[in-house]
Design a protein around this motif. Structure first.
Motif, mmCIF file in Angstrom:
data_model
loop_
_atom_site.group_PDB
_atom_site.id
_atom_site.type_symbol
_atom_site.label_atom_id
_atom_site.label_comp_id
_atom_site.label_asym_id
_atom_site.label_seq_id
_atom_site.Cartn_x
_atom_site.Cartn_y
_atom_site.Cartn_z
ATOM 1 N N VAL A 125 0.358 -0.719 0.312
ATOM 2 C CA VAL A 125 0.402 0.108 -0.063
ATOM 3 C C VAL A 125 0.887 0.764 0.113
ATOM 4 C CG1 VAL A 125 -1.636 1.275 0.944
ATOM 5 C CG2 VAL A 125 -1.785 -1.465 1.340
ATOM 6 N N LEU A 126 2.133 1.437 0.975
ATOM 7 C CA LEU A 126 2.909 2.411 1.187
ATOM 8 C C LEU A 126 3.422 2.867 -0.337
ATOM 9 C CD1 LEU A 126 3.610 4.413 2.630
ATOM 10 C CD2 LEU A 126 5.558 2.816 3.375
ATOM 11 N N LEU A 127 3.601 1.200 -1.537
ATOM 12 C CA LEU A 127 4.109 1.571 -2.576
ATOM 13 C C LEU A 127 3.545 2.417 -3.807
ATOM 14 C CD1 LEU A 127 6.393 -1.325 -3.092
ATOM 15 C CD2 LEU A 127 6.981 0.254 -2.756
ATOM 16 N N HIS B 155 1.828 5.298 -3.065
ATOM 17 C CA HIS B 155 1.675 6.546 -2.625
ATOM 18 C C HIS B 155 2.216 7.290 -3.996
ATOM 19 C CE1 HIS B 155 2.509 10.915 -1.096
ATOM 20 N NE2 HIS B 155 1.437 10.499 -0.558
ATOM 21 N N PRO B 156 2.981 8.385 -4.559
ATOM 22 C CA PRO B 156 3.374 8.850 -5.980
ATOM 23 C C PRO B 156 4.491 9.395 -5.140
ATOM 24 C CG PRO B 156 1.620 10.275 -5.240
ATOM 25 C CD PRO B 156 1.145 8.675 -4.222
ATOM 26 N N ALA B 157 5.074 9.169 -4.266
ATOM 27 C CA ALA B 157 6.359 9.943 -3.410
ATOM 28 C C ALA B 157 7.024 9.063 -2.692
ATOM 29 C CB ALA B 157 6.020 11.267 -2.465
ATOM 30 N N VAL B 158 6.546 7.936 -2.410
ATOM 31 C CA VAL B 158 7.740 6.142 -2.965
ATOM 32 C C VAL B 158 8.070 5.953 -3.370
ATOM 33 C CG1 VAL B 158 7.480 4.571 -1.231
ATOM 34 C CG2 VAL B 158 5.887 6.486 -0.499
ATOM 35 N N VAL B 159 9.256 5.595 -4.050
ATOM 36 C CA VAL B 159 10.476 4.803 -4.643
ATOM 37 C C VAL B 159 10.327 3.667 -3.782
ATOM 38 C CG1 VAL B 159 12.313 4.569 -5.814
ATOM 39 C CG2 VAL B 159 11.200 6.839 -5.498
ATOM 40 N N GLU B 160 10.374 3.279 -2.885
ATOM 41 C CA GLU B 160 10.366 2.088 -2.245
ATOM 42 C C GLU B 160 10.875 2.067 -0.419
ATOM 43 O OE1 GLU B 160 15.047 -0.660 -3.310
ATOM 44 O OE2 GLU B 160 15.348 1.521 -3.304
ATOM 45 N N CYS B 161 10.519 1.528 -0.355
ATOM 46 C CA CYS B 161 9.887 1.258 1.054
ATOM 47 C C CYS B 161 10.525 0.110 1.820
ATOM 48 C CB CYS B 161 8.758 1.299 1.390
ATOM 49 S SG CYS B 161 7.160 0.404 1.072
ATOM 50 N N LEU C 29 1.809 10.563 4.656
ATOM 51 C CA LEU C 29 1.174 9.246 4.533
ATOM 52 C C LEU C 29 1.092 8.393 5.145
ATOM 53 C CD1 LEU C 29 6.060 8.649 4.448
ATOM 54 C CD2 LEU C 29 4.278 9.222 2.124
ATOM 55 N N GLU C 30 1.189 8.724 7.236
ATOM 56 C CA GLU C 30 0.277 8.290 7.835
ATOM 57 C C GLU C 30 -1.317 8.439 7.611
ATOM 58 O OE1 GLU C 30 -0.934 7.874 13.079
ATOM 59 O OE2 GLU C 30 0.519 9.141 11.730
ATOM 60 N N SER C 31 -1.491 9.531 6.869
ATOM 61 C CA SER C 31 -3.550 9.591 7.103
ATOM 62 C C SER C 31 -3.697 8.930 5.682
ATOM 63 C CB SER C 31 -3.808 11.379 6.393
ATOM 64 O OG SER C 31 -3.419 11.996 7.484
ATOM 65 N N TYR C 32 -2.724 8.765 4.118
ATOM 66 C CA TYR C 32 -2.135 7.924 3.581
ATOM 67 C C TYR C 32 -3.364 6.407 3.617
ATOM 68 C CZ TYR C 32 -1.747 5.726 -1.376
ATOM 69 O OH TYR C 32 -1.813 5.251 -2.317
ATOM 70 N N LEU C 33 -1.981 5.669 4.284
ATOM 71 C CA LEU C 33 -2.269 4.747 4.954
ATOM 72 C C LEU C 33 -3.399 4.429 6.168
ATOM 73 C CD1 LEU C 33 1.491 3.508 5.560
ATOM 74 C CD2 LEU C 33 0.323 3.285 3.470
ATOM 75 N N ARG C 34 -4.160 4.972 6.583
ATOM 76 C CA ARG C 34 -4.900 4.878 7.496
ATOM 77 C C ARG C 34 -6.736 5.159 6.597
ATOM 78 N NH1 ARG C 34 -4.621 4.449 12.648
ATOM 79 N NH2 ARG C 34 -2.697 5.336 13.441
ATOM 80 N N ALA C 35 -6.560 5.594 5.524
ATOM 81 C CA ALA C 35 -7.442 5.111 4.714
ATOM 82 C C ALA C 35 -7.693 3.654 4.493
ATOM 83 C CB ALA C 35 -7.566 6.361 3.503
ATOM 84 N N ARG C 36 -6.890 3.354 4.023
ATOM 85 C CA ARG C 36 -6.397 1.870 3.106
ATOM 86 C C ARG C 36 -6.114 1.014 3.751
ATOM 87 N NH1 ARG C 36 -5.263 6.536 0.685
ATOM 88 N NH2 ARG C 36 -5.890 6.738 -1.518
ATOM 89 N N LEU C 37 -5.260 1.212 5.683
ATOM 90 C CA LEU C 37 -5.488 0.087 6.103
ATOM 91 C C LEU C 37 -6.279 -0.201 7.689
ATOM 92 C CD1 LEU C 37 -1.565 -0.430 5.574
ATOM 93 C CD2 LEU C 37 -2.995 -2.175 5.060
#
Length: 498
Positions: A417-419, A421-427, A456-464
């Motif tokens: 899910v984190l990947l 996000h348009p700002a994230v290349v790798e994680c 990032l936290e808001s992005y993930l909370r909406a999806r996880l």
């Protein structure tokens, strides 16, 4: 029953066959150097005779400290012809690390790339031969006769050392039969055979790198040696040599994506296959777009088990996120903590049984017993889910599962899910000690553009689910990886260890 000599499978078999059948076909390319099958057969025989003349015999071990270069296949074939055992050594290791492998394997000789002589342990008691003029004279002075030393196909052709993620590396005993059958299955699956061209991209000291490069010379194809990975160098080589099938790890795809806004046309390329780590869905979708018309396979396996499963092109999009069905001749078992099979859709530990399995760990029967069952299955160390169609999804490594507040969190669920996000290349998501929760979820990420942790936290909370959302976000310039492209999560945990 009489058993004709030479009937056993050995990894020298293909070189012998095509050395006679197609002696003028190019087997290996390395820059402006070429080695044809007739010469590969002869030179590997000379190497075998040179070692036998020095008194080597009866499965003695010979180490090879070398990068991807033209001599690698002839050395592997020569050792097999002499009935000796190859010990491939990672070129990135230091002298003390090399010393451990040489001592643990009992290697009596070391063949070394001239660029890597600084890693030779000063106290190594065996014979050292440096590739170059010394090596060439060594071959020239030897007989050009295949010694045809009898080899049992179930005996090891090599001892491949693992990365040592928990303590000292372990030596994986891989048989001639295991890899010979892998090569034939590779020919069946990806067309690696006469008239085909491929590239040795992954390092050949590594199990997968060796298997997919050496398969070419075993099956009558042509392999080009990529000395070190650079995105433009790989694409140039594909164009120059007309490569059709190429094996990559996800890191290679990520680096190509970063280097090129648009991948140039590669008319010869028809097959890509990925292994070593899970191919994130976002990156896989980019591969489909960047390489239109190319069949994309995603493999799953290990040095110990060989190839376990393959997701083939017809299902590549429909079942993205899985690693397909069990490969040729492979049985899988998915079990819960009590060892009982789990139902489809439920997570469990994956075991496999196939002709590709290792013989065991060299000198370590306890470690061998700990990962195998009485009926011949080997654990992968991975938690997987098998769906109702039999497709396997890798959830995570058993050792990487995070237990936070008594609840299991599988890092890959968060990473996928984190990947997106348009700002994230790798994680990479890891568990770190926490006084309240036992472990807390922590995300390390490489950014394309700066972004605040709360975004990032808001992005993930909406999806996880809330318990999966990381408690901390740490930016890093790059994720630590081994030569096979696998992320070294233990190193990330060590960055902030108290």
């Amino acid at each position: 029953m009489l058993r004709p000599g030479g009937a056993d499978l050995t990894i020298a078999g293909g070189v012998r066959e095509f050395g006679r059948a197609t002696p003028d076909v190019v087997a290996v390319r390395d820059g402006d150097r070429e080695l044809r099958y007739g010469a590969l057969d002869e030179r590997s025989s000379r190497l075998a005779c040179a070692l036998l003349a020095m008194g080597f015999a009866d499965s003695d071990r010979v180490a090879l400290l070398c990068g991807n270069r033209m001599e690698y296949p002839e050395i592997a074939a020569g050792l097999a012809k002499a009935g000796l055992v190859l010990v491939p050594v990672n070129p990135r290791l230091t002298a003390p690390e090399v010393e451990f492998i040489l001592a643990h394997s009992g290697s009596r000789a070391l063949i070394v790339d001239p660029a890597l002589t600084g890693a030779i342990p000063p106290e190594f008691p065996g014979r050292v031969v440096t590739i170059g003029p010394e090596y060439e004279k060594w071959l020239d002075d030897s007989r050009a006769v295949d010694p045809w030393i009898a080899v049992d196909e179930r005996d090891p052709f090599c001892i491949a050392y693992t990365a040592g993620t928990t303590g000292d590396p372990k030596g994986v005993l891989i048989s001639h039969r295991s890899r010979s059958l892998t090569f034939y299955a590779t020919a069946l699956e990806w067309g690696i055979g006469p008239g085909r061209r491929t590239i040795a991209v992954a390092p050949m000291y590594h199990g997968a790198g060796f298997a997919f490069a050496y398969a070419a010379v075993y099956c009558g194809a042509t392999v080009s040696m990529l000395r070190s990975f650079q995105p433009d160098a790989l694409l140039d080589m594909i164009q120059r040599d007309g490569a059709q099938s190429v094996f990559l790890v996800p890191t290679h795809a990520q680096l190509i994506r970063q280097a090129f806004d648009e991948v140039p046309s590669l008319p010869s390329l028809d097959t890509l296959y990925f292994n070593a780590a899970a191919l994130p869905k976002v990156l896989k979708e980019w591969v489909f777009e960047a390489f239109p018309g190319v069949g994309v396979h995603e493999l799953y396996g290990s040095t110990e088990a060989g190839v376990i499963s393959n997701l083939r092109p017809p299902d590549a999009r429909r079942k993205a996120g899985t690693v397909g069905h069990p490969w040729f001749g492979t049985q899988v078992r998915v079990v819960g903590p009590d060892g009982s099979p789990v139902e489809p859709g439920q997570p469990g530990e994956l075991y496999s049984r196939s002709p590709y399995l290792m013989n065991g760990y060299h000198g370590n029967p306890a470690a061998t017993a700990a990962c195998t069952t009485a009926d011949g299955f080997l654990t992968s160390g991975d938690i997987v889910i098998r769906d109702d169609e039999g497709f396997i999804s890798i959830v995570d490594r058993v050792k990487d599962v995070i237990i936070t507040g008594g609840v299991n969190v599988y890092p890959r669920d968060v990473e996928e899910v984190l990947l997106t996000h348009p700002a994230v290349v790798e994680c990479a998501v890891v568990g770190e000690p926490d006084e309240q929760w036992g472990e807390r979820v922590v995300a390390y990420w490489v950014g394309r553009t700066p972004v605040a942790a709360d975004v990032l936290e808001s992005y993930l909370r909406a999806r996880l689910a809330g318990f999966k959302v990381p408690k901390q976000y740490r930016t890093v310039p790059a994720l630590p990886r081994n030569a096979a492209g696998k992320i070294l999560k233990r190193e990330l945990k060590g960055l902030h260890a108290s």
